[in-house]
Scaffold this motif. Structure first.
Motif, mmCIF file in Angstrom:
data_model
loop_
_atom_site.group_PDB
_atom_site.id
_atom_site.type_symbol
_atom_site.label_atom_id
_atom_site.label_comp_id
_atom_site.label_asym_id
_atom_site.label_seq_id
_atom_site.Cartn_x
_atom_site.Cartn_y
_atom_site.Cartn_z
ATOM 1 N N ARG A 1 0.820 -1.211 0.000
ATOM 2 C CA ARG A 1 0.000 0.000 0.000
ATOM 3 C C ARG A 1 0.856 1.264 0.000
ATOM 4 N N ALA A 2 2.086 1.147 0.488
ATOM 5 C CA ALA A 2 3.002 2.288 0.509
ATOM 6 C C ALA A 2 3.735 2.468 -0.814
ATOM 7 N N GLY A 3 3.512 1.545 -1.746
ATOM 8 C CA GLY A 3 4.133 1.670 -3.052
ATOM 9 C C GLY A 3 5.440 0.927 -3.226
ATOM 10 N N TYR A 4 5.829 0.160 -2.208
ATOM 11 C CA TYR A 4 7.028 -0.662 -2.334
ATOM 12 C C TYR A 4 6.649 -2.038 -2.882
ATOM 13 N N SER A 5 7.615 -2.696 -3.509
ATOM 14 C CA SER A 5 7.370 -4.036 -4.040
ATOM 15 C C SER A 5 7.500 -5.085 -2.930
ATOM 16 N N VAL A 6 6.619 -6.066 -2.951
ATOM 17 C CA VAL A 6 6.703 -7.158 -1.977
ATOM 18 C C VAL A 6 7.531 -8.323 -2.520
ATOM 19 N N ASP A 7 7.964 -8.230 -3.758
ATOM 20 C CA ASP A 7 8.608 -9.373 -4.417
ATOM 21 C C ASP A 7 9.928 -9.775 -3.769
ATOM 22 N N GLY A 8 10.620 -8.835 -3.157
ATOM 23 C CA GLY A 8 11.917 -9.170 -2.568
ATOM 24 C C GLY A 8 11.875 -9.535 -1.100
ATOM 25 N N ALA A 9 10.680 -9.595 -0.519
ATOM 26 C CA ALA A 9 10.577 -9.818 0.924
ATOM 27 C C ALA A 9 11.152 -11.169 1.345
ATOM 28 N N ARG A 10 10.752 -12.228 0.664
ATOM 29 C CA ARG A 10 11.229 -13.565 1.042
ATOM 30 C C ARG A 10 12.753 -13.626 0.995
ATOM 31 N N ALA A 11 13.326 -13.140 -0.085
ATOM 32 C CA ALA A 11 14.781 -13.213 -0.252
ATOM 33 C C ALA A 11 15.498 -12.411 0.821
ATOM 34 N N PHE A 12 14.937 -11.250 1.188
ATOM 35 C CA PHE A 12 15.580 -10.432 2.216
ATOM 36 C C PHE A 12 15.607 -11.150 3.554
ATOM 37 N N TRP A 13 14.436 -11.634 4.007
ATOM 38 C CA TRP A 13 14.382 -12.275 5.322
ATOM 39 C C TRP A 13 15.198 -13.568 5.346
ATOM 40 N N GLN A 14 15.237 -14.283 4.228
ATOM 41 C CA GLN A 14 16.030 -15.505 4.170
ATOM 42 C C GLN A 14 17.531 -15.178 4.215
ATOM 43 N N ARG A 15 17.928 -14.122 3.524
ATOM 44 C CA ARG A 15 19.335 -13.706 3.556
ATOM 45 C C ARG A 15 19.740 -13.295 4.966
ATOM 46 N N LEU A 16 18.872 -12.572 5.651
ATOM 47 C CA LEU A 16 19.163 -12.154 7.021
ATOM 48 C C LEU A 16 19.336 -13.352 7.938
ATOM 49 N N ALA A 17 18.434 -14.324 7.830
ATOM 50 C CA ALA A 17 18.499 -15.507 8.692
ATOM 51 C C ALA A 17 19.714 -16.373 8.379
ATOM 52 N N THR A 18 20.127 -16.372 7.131
ATOM 53 C CA THR A 18 21.288 -17.174 6.747
ATOM 54 C C THR A 18 22.585 -16.549 7.241
ATOM 55 N N GLN A 19 22.709 -15.246 7.090
ATOM 56 C CA GLN A 19 23.933 -14.570 7.492
ATOM 57 C C GLN A 19 24.013 -14.335 8.992
ATOM 58 N N TYR A 20 22.859 -14.153 9.634
ATOM 59 C CA TYR A 20 22.814 -13.919 11.085
ATOM 60 C C TYR A 20 21.753 -14.827 11.698
ATOM 61 N N VAL A 41 23.413 -16.230 16.577
ATOM 62 C CA VAL A 41 24.077 -14.933 16.731
ATOM 63 C C VAL A 41 23.246 -14.111 17.709
ATOM 64 N N LEU A 42 23.664 -14.096 18.957
ATOM 65 C CA LEU A 42 22.884 -13.419 19.990
ATOM 66 C C LEU A 42 22.777 -11.930 19.691
ATOM 67 N N ASN A 43 21.631 -11.378 20.073
ATOM 68 C CA ASN A 43 21.367 -9.971 19.878
ATOM 69 C C ASN A 43 21.192 -9.576 18.428
ATOM 70 N N GLY A 44 21.006 -10.574 17.570
ATOM 71 C CA GLY A 44 20.658 -10.311 16.188
ATOM 72 C C GLY A 44 19.167 -10.513 15.986
ATOM 73 N N TYR A 45 18.673 -10.111 14.834
ATOM 74 C CA TYR A 45 17.237 -10.167 14.578
ATOM 75 C C TYR A 45 16.687 -11.588 14.669
ATOM 76 N N THR A 46 17.374 -12.535 14.055
ATOM 77 C CA THR A 46 16.857 -13.906 14.020
ATOM 78 C C THR A 46 16.874 -14.560 15.389
#
Length: 365
Positions: free
Chosen positions: A305-324, A328-333
């Motif tokens: 609704r804000a005009g951003y694309s949702v297409d990259g959401a899965r890849a972003f969250w998966q990349r975050l969980a893979t790298q951190y 990794v304490l005190n990280g998002y995952t």
């Protein structure tokens, strides 16, 4: 609500009516009641010009970097907050769409930095303008000095933020348009600023390199480390929207972590945060997977609704969980460990959004 100490702040990005000097009534302060004097300036014996010490130079650099990050968050967050006011329901408010500060918004050597880097003096000046707001539409600019509102002279000096809140708060809540007088290029200019309806959440930049974000029910914080990891505005929007959704859904209260998370936010907006507070999990318990998935779903609708694309959401969250990962304490995952469960919810929501967009149906969860 527990009153927390907010002194010694960089001055967070005050976007919401419940939390900002210029968006509604608030007792928010980014400085002590009695401001600290500026640091001593070293001068030479032969010249009257001040010498910038290494400490002062470092403070100026740090302030400039943090203000740049704050401006970026403000720009990314604007469409999320304004275009989703109806989804925020009772947590939407009328706001003026800008923040303002003066040199007393900072403490210690940052008083000098605010004067040198931002040219702040005694008068409140517009620090940020919310993208898409009424203030932005009528041309209010960063650096405009606040002179008067509805013919009432606005305060200057050490207590200007608190005193201006008492004037502007009621005006924002009771009027559709605010008659504002600003000082620009040596002359006064009258602007009619439309009040903007938006989600009433304050957005802060966290002065820390850990890869995380926080939501305490009233505020959203994204750390410097998370901004650097996300890189793109779209990825930053995913993170901001996720925590806005947690706030809309009341998850901090549900998990009884509002105070703990609020204390972390208070700490990380400080000029010099106590990073020892971030050892281990910092007292934050993992978010239950069903609550996390619910926030993921709502956040993706907010992103679209804000005009951003949702297409990259899965890849972003998966990349975050893979790298951190959760180890990794005190990280998002570490506090959002149900990655597989979340990705399934994300896939389903993205498909639903695409179907509604194709059918030109309202983007409502």
């Amino acid at each position: 609500m527990v009153q927390r100490n907010t002194n010694n702040r960089f001055g967070g990005l005050s976007l919401a009516a419940a939390a900002s000097l210029l968006t509604a009534c608030s007792n928010f302060q980014s400085r002590p009641t009695t401001p600290e004097p500026p640091p001593a300036v070293v001068t030479t014996a032969t010249e009257g010009a001040p010498v910038v010490t290494a400490k002062m130079a470092a403070a100026r650099t740090q302030l400039a970097q943090m203000v740049a990050l704050q401006d970026r968050l403000y720009r990314v967050a604007g469409p999320l907050l304004i275009n989703n006011a109806d989804l925020c329901r009772t947590q939407a408010r009328n706001l003026l769409g800008f923040t303002a500060k003066n040199k007393y918004s900072y403490t210690g050597e940052f008083v000098d930095a605010a004067q040198a880097v931002l040219n702040y003096g005694d008068r409140l000046e517009v620090a940020s303008v919310l993208s898409g707001s009424g203030a932005a539409r009528v041309g209010l600019k960063k650096g405009d000095g606040l002179v008067a509102a509805e013919a009432k002279t606005l305060p200057t000096g050490a207590n200007a933020e608190t005193q201006a809140a008492a004037v502007l708060g009621p005006l924002a809540s009771s009027n559709k348009v605010l008659n504002l007088t600003v000082a620009r290029n040596g002359a006064n200019q009258a602007l009619k600023v439309p009040v903007t309806r938006a989600c009433a959440f304050k957005i802060d930049i966290g002065n820390s390199d850990n890869i995380n974000s926080y939501a305490d029910g009233q505020r959203v914080m994204i750390t410097r480390g998370m901004v650097n990891f996300a890189q793109s505005d779209e990825a930053i929007a995913y993170v901001l929207a996720k925590d806005i959704a947690h706030n809309v859904l009341g998850h901090a209260a549900t998990t009884k972590q509002a105070y703990t998370i609020g204390s972390i936010i208070d700490n990380l907006v400080a000029v010099r945060p106590d990073v020892s507070m971030l050892i281990g999990s910092a007292g934050v318990k993992p978010m239950p997977q069903d609550l996390d998935a619910a926030a993921d779903a709502l956040s993706l609708y907010m992103v679209a609704r804000a005009g951003y694309s949702v297409d990259g959401a899965r890849a972003f969250w998966q990349r975050l969980a893979t790298q951190y990962p959760a180890t990794v304490l005190n990280g998002y995952t570490a506090v959002h460990p149900a990655v597989s469960f979340r990705l399934a919810a994300i896939d389903k929501t993205v498909a639903d959004i695409r179907n509604k967009q194709a059918a030109k149906k309202p983007l409502v969860p």
